[in-house]
Design a protein around this motif. Structure first.
Motif: not given
Length: 62
Positions: A22-24, A33-39, A43-44, A58-60
């Motif tokens: 998985i790439e974001a 410079p930014l940081r990306l957090f995936v909460d 998939a649907t 990815i959850e919680n």
């Protein structure tokens, strides 16, 4: 992508235990410079995160 990220997979079928890459990303432009957090990530079958069936990758909050 293949497990080594060298090229796209030839199949869109995944089995339990398969690696799923998985790439974001975020466009940085002229920002600091930014940081990306995936909460969460689901998939649907359609582009609606509340539709069913829905599979959580990815959850919680990661």
């Amino acid at each position: 992508m293949l497990d080594d990220w060298s090229s796209p997979r030839t199949s869109n079928v995944f089995y339990l235990g398969d690696v799923l890459n998985i790439e974001a990303s975020v466009s940085q432009a002229d920002h600091q410079p930014l940081r990306l957090f995936v909460d969460s990530c689901v998939a649907t079958l359609v582009p609606d995160q509340t539709s069913t069936p829905r599979y959580a990758f990815i959850e919680n909050h990661g």
